[in-house]
Enzyme design. Structure first.
Site, PDB file in Angstrom:
ATOM      1  N   LYS A   1       0.624  -1.254   0.147  1.00 18.47           N
ATOM      2  CA  LYS A   1       0.039   0.118   0.100  1.00 18.47           C
ATOM      3  C   LYS A   1       0.894   1.173   0.118  1.00 18.47           C
ATOM      4  CE  LYS A   1      -3.910   2.094   2.578  1.00 18.47           C
ATOM      5  NZ  LYS A   1      -4.823   1.979   3.792  1.00 18.47           N
ATOM      6  N   ARG A   2       1.947   1.295   0.901  1.00 19.60           N
ATOM      7  CA  ARG A   2       2.646   2.536   0.859  1.00 19.60           C
ATOM      8  C   ARG A   2       3.478   2.501  -0.007  1.00 19.60           C
ATOM      9  NH1 ARG A   2       5.125   3.456   6.702  1.00 19.60           N
ATOM     10  NH2 ARG A   2       5.075   1.431   7.015  1.00 19.60           N
ATOM     11  N   MET A   3       3.791   1.600  -0.772  1.00 19.84           N
ATOM     12  CA  MET A   3       4.636   1.459  -2.055  1.00 19.84           C
ATOM     13  C   MET A   3       3.663   2.228  -3.232  1.00 19.84           C
ATOM     14  SD  MET A   3       7.661   0.202  -1.736  1.00 19.84           S
ATOM     15  CE  MET A   3       8.662  -1.018  -0.908  1.00 19.84           C
ATOM     16  N   ARG A   4       2.558   2.365  -3.136  1.00 17.87           N
ATOM     17  CA  ARG A   4       1.659   2.829  -4.093  1.00 17.87           C
ATOM     18  C   ARG A   4       1.565   1.675  -5.241  1.00 17.87           C
ATOM     19  NH1 ARG A   4       4.221   7.129  -2.347  1.00 17.87           N
ATOM     20  NH2 ARG A   4       5.605   7.463  -3.928  1.00 17.87           N
ATOM     21  N   ASN A  49       9.290  -0.119   3.220  1.00 11.16           N
ATOM     22  CA  ASN A  49       7.847   0.088   3.383  1.00 11.16           C
ATOM     23  C   ASN A  49       7.276   1.304   2.354  1.00 11.16           C
ATOM     24  OD1 ASN A  49       6.922  -1.802   5.382  1.00 11.16           O
ATOM     25  ND2 ASN A  49       8.534  -0.772   6.596  1.00 11.16           N
TER      26      ASN A  49
END
Length: 254
Positions: free
Chosen positions: A18-21, A237
């Protein structure tokens, strides 16, 4: 190479990117042209241990398809924390295992030597927990990645008594330069009996593997540790943290 089937390795790889998009599971996000988890698996293949169990969750079909049927996969239907992730493997490896190693699909620089050292120390000392720790001189540059890691708290004799998460640490504890990358080797019987005692009374309502550190010290049992190179413990992350790993990898290969 003869395999020691009493040593079981669990790789936690159920997280989202998610935080890596990214739509990819975090463990499959490419680093230097191959999935992060592949670096760990390549190291394990050089060791005299059995086939690892990979805990999958988010987009599990993609992980299984990309990695192939060489490995044992266990599905964590709900992501309820690292303690819960290890517990879902219990049914599959409870019998016959003596030592359990915990690794992570998004920490690609873990060395085969570190895995061997964790196992060797656990077997030699018969410790309930052997954990890796990292000591850094500061949190500058790429070491800023460790700011979010839990800090290792030792007593006046240098024995580990607990770890503390950043959000729970005092100003004095924040100055500690020894951090916990959460690489463990457990005595299997102790691990299985104590996973059942984990509670999720925290802000995330998750079951944390690190809570076992407090449990073992409350029982008066000594924790053993090994110190590893800081770069081995780096994970990703965010896109920014991934770029740090890319830079380190380029420097290694140049």
């Amino acid at each position: 190479m003869e395999k020691d089937t009493k040593i079981k390795i669990i790789i936690l790889a159920a997280g989202k990117g998610k935080r890596m998009r990214s739509e990819l599971p975090k463990a499959l996000i490419p680093l230097g042209g191959k999935p992060m988890i592949r670096y760990i698996l390549d190291k394990i293949e050089t060791l005299p241990f059995g086939i690892p169990h990979i805990v999958v969750g988010h987009n599990k079909e993609k992980i299984i398809k990309d990695l192939g049927d060489t490995y044992n996969y266990v599905v964590q239907e709900e992501q309820l924390g690292t303690g819960h992730a290890v517990n879902v493997v219990k049914t599959y490896i409870k019998d016959g295992a003596e030592s359990i190693v915990i690794l992570y699909g998004d920490q690609p620089f873990t060395s085969a030597e570190t895995i061997e050292k964790l196992v060797e120390k656990q077997k030699r000392t018969k410790a309930k927990i052997v954990m890796a720790t990292v000591k850094v001189p500061n949190f500058d540059d790429w070491r800023a990645n460790f700011l979010g890691f839990s800090k290792v708290i030792r007593d006046h004799n240098g024995k580990i008594i607990r770890t503390v998460e950043k959000k729970d640490s005092t100003e004095e504890e924040n100055k500690i330069k020894e951090v916990n990358p959460c690489y463990f080797c457990f005595d299997s019987k102790w691990l299985w009996s104590h996973l059942e005692k984990l509670k999720n009374d925290n802000a995330q309502k998750e079951y944390y593997l690190t809570d076992l550190i407090k449990m073992v010290t409350e029982e008066g049992i000594e924790i053993e540790s090994i110190e590893i190179d800081a770069k081995e413990a780096l994970g990703a992350n965010t896109k920014e943290e991934l770029e740090i790993l890319e830079n380190i990898l380029r420097n290694k290969n140049s």
